[in-house]
Design a protein around this motif. Structure first.
Motif, PDB file in Angstrom:
ATOM      1  N   LEU A   1       0.870   3.825  -2.976  1.00  0.00           N
ATOM      2  CA  LEU A   1       0.511   5.280  -2.862  1.00  0.00           C
ATOM      3  C   LEU A   1       1.542   6.330  -3.183  1.00  0.00           C
ATOM      4  O   LEU A   1       1.111   7.583  -3.779  1.00  0.00           O
ATOM      5  CB  LEU A   1       0.138   5.501  -1.242  1.00  0.00           C
TER       6      LEU A   1
ATOM      7  N   ALA B   1      -9.420   9.630  -1.951  1.00  0.00           N
ATOM      8  CA  ALA B   1      -9.936  10.532  -0.878  1.00  0.00           C
ATOM      9  C   ALA B   1      -8.985  11.620  -0.757  1.00  0.00           C
ATOM     10  O   ALA B   1      -9.846  12.790  -0.564  1.00  0.00           O
ATOM     11  CB  ALA B   1      -9.954   9.663   0.436  1.00  0.00           C
ATOM     12  N   ARG B   2      -7.934  11.661  -0.899  1.00  0.00           N
ATOM     13  CA  ARG B   2      -6.999  12.780  -0.834  1.00  0.00           C
ATOM     14  C   ARG B   2      -7.230  13.677  -1.991  1.00  0.00           C
ATOM     15  O   ARG B   2      -6.799  14.717  -2.146  1.00  0.00           O
ATOM     16  CB  ARG B   2      -5.664  12.527  -0.848  1.00  0.00           C
TER      17      ARG B   2
ATOM     18  N   TRP C   1      -5.061  -5.929   4.261  1.00  0.00           N
ATOM     19  CA  TRP C   1      -5.051  -4.475   4.217  1.00  0.00           C
ATOM     20  C   TRP C   1      -3.961  -3.695   3.282  1.00  0.00           C
ATOM     21  O   TRP C   1      -4.093  -2.582   2.932  1.00  0.00           O
ATOM     22  CB  TRP C   1      -4.948  -3.718   5.601  1.00  0.00           C
TER      23      TRP C   1
ATOM     24  N   LYS D   1      -7.814   3.953  -2.911  1.00  0.00           N
ATOM     25  CA  LYS D   1      -8.812   4.317  -2.102  1.00  0.00           C
ATOM     26  C   LYS D   1      -8.396   5.549  -1.403  1.00  0.00           C
ATOM     27  O   LYS D   1      -8.827   6.655  -1.137  1.00  0.00           O
ATOM     28  CB  LYS D   1      -9.633   3.439  -1.192  1.00  0.00           C
ATOM     29  N   GLU D   2      -7.305   5.376  -0.648  1.00  0.00           N
ATOM     30  CA  GLU D   2      -6.849   6.240  -0.016  1.00  0.00           C
ATOM     31  C   GLU D   2      -6.223   7.672  -0.721  1.00  0.00           C
ATOM     32  O   GLU D   2      -6.674   8.948  -0.530  1.00  0.00           O
ATOM     33  CB  GLU D   2      -5.457   6.220   0.916  1.00  0.00           C
TER      34      GLU D   2
ATOM     35  N   GLU E   1      -6.349  -0.587  -1.370  1.00  0.00           N
ATOM     36  CA  GLU E   1      -6.321   0.303  -0.255  1.00  0.00           C
ATOM     37  C   GLU E   1      -5.561   1.494  -0.618  1.00  0.00           C
ATOM     38  O   GLU E   1      -6.006   2.730  -0.270  1.00  0.00           O
ATOM     39  CB  GLU E   1      -5.655  -0.203   0.974  1.00  0.00           C
ATOM     40  N   ALA E   2      -4.458   1.488  -1.280  1.00  0.00           N
ATOM     41  CA  ALA E   2      -3.874   2.904  -1.832  1.00  0.00           C
ATOM     42  C   ALA E   2      -4.569   3.667  -2.689  1.00  0.00           C
ATOM     43  O   ALA E   2      -4.651   4.927  -2.519  1.00  0.00           O
ATOM     44  CB  ALA E   2      -2.490   2.220  -2.586  1.00  0.00           C
TER      45      ALA E   2
ATOM     46  N   LYS F   1       0.659  -1.091  -0.210  1.00  0.00           N
ATOM     47  CA  LYS F   1      -0.040  -0.014   0.104  1.00  0.00           C
ATOM     48  C   LYS F   1       0.722   1.267   0.039  1.00  0.00           C
ATOM     49  O   LYS F   1       0.559   2.266  -0.883  1.00  0.00           O
ATOM     50  CB  LYS F   1      -0.836   0.063   1.203  1.00  0.00           C
TER      51      LYS F   1
END
Ligand SMILES: C[S@@+](CC[C@H](N)C(=O)[O-])C[C@H]1O[C@@H](n2cnc3c(N)ncnc32)[C@H](O)[C@@H]1O
Length: 255
Positions: A170, A220-221, A208, A216-217, A213-214, A166
């Protein structure tokens, strides 16, 4: 979880945490459930490690190759940037589309380009479309070098298929997203790790620690990006979901 495929009764029965669902075996819902198990069993059997593209091993399943082809042909980017070269199959795949479209070139980045892979890629008919950079995809010098090869008005597609933690994905998303113009995508592949955490070759932390997950994060940013499965350009079925190792992968720049 227990799945019973009853070909006599033509039903799929799924028992999970005390809940039982029964659905027609030949339904859309059953196809999606069985496909997920097919992906997991196939990955454990290394099914994605059985294909080549124009002579080079490509570590993908055909479904994902066909779907990214649909995106590349629709966007027709000036440049396709890929992190994770391995044997070079995905670079050759992208280069073959550039040749057929009469547009585009490919930049590949890998932390280690093994000499036999480098030689095979350099000797390939499609090598004139390819530039390879050796180094970590998140090394600022590597990022700078990649960006120096892309002109400000050029449209890019970026495909991230290197280290799949992740944190690394990211960092790659943060490093390369500004190369994407509205209408194009940065693609965080192999989010299927979230489903593979419990298969024999998987790792528990993948539940996780994965590219999904990366993505999605990152989304969101960055409200200028949305996670979107690219539209199917042809569909005479009732189906709608990709059968894929790349869930949540396609981050589309919307503005
Ligand atoms: C899954 S393979 C790439 C497969 C290839 N894209 C294909 O479709 O055939 C992952 C590659 O990422 C490379 N890699 C791992 N960590 C990396 C990093 N930090 N930066 C760049 N490449 C990395 C590995 O050396 C490996 O060749």
């Amino acid at each position: 979880m227990k799945l019973i495929i009853d070909t006599d009764a033509k039903v799929l029965e799924i028992s999970d945490k005390g809940q039982v669902r029964v659905m027609p075996l030949y339904s859309k819902e059953a196809f999606e459930e069985i496909s997920l198990q097919w992906l997991k069993v196939g990955w454990n059997q290394k099914y994605p490690y059985t294909f080549t593209w124009l002579g080079r091993p490509i570590i993908q399943i055909p479904e994902d190759i066909i779907r990214i082809q649909e995106v590349i042909y629709r966007v027709k980017p000036d440049v396709i940037i890929e992190t994770g070269i391995a044997h070079g199959g995905s670079l050759i795949f992208s280069a073959s589309l550039c040749k057929l479209m009469g547009k585009g070139r490919v930049i590949g980045i890998d932390i280690e380009i093994r000499p036999h892979n480098r030689k095979a890629i350099e000797q390939h008919e499609l090598y004139p479309y390819i530039t390879m950079i050796e180094g970590s995809s998140t090394d600022p010098e590597v990022v700078k070098k990649v960006k120096s090869l892309v002109k400000p008005d050029e449209q890019a597609i970026v495909i991230l298929d290197s280290c799949h933690t992740k944190a690394h994905v990211l960092a790659e998303l943060e490093a390369y997203h500004d190369l994407i113009k509205p209408g194009s995508y940065i693609v965080a592949t192999d989010g299927s790790m979230k489903w593979l955490h419990d298969v024999p070759r998987g790792k528990p932390e993948w539940i996780w620690d994965n590219p999904s997950e990366a993505a999605k994060e990152f989304a969101a940013r960055h409200p200028e990006f949305v996670i979107e499965q690219p539209p199917w350009l042809f569909n005479e079925s009732e189906l709608s979901k990709n059968i894929t190792h790349w869930p949540d992968a396609f981050l589309k720049r919307i503005r």
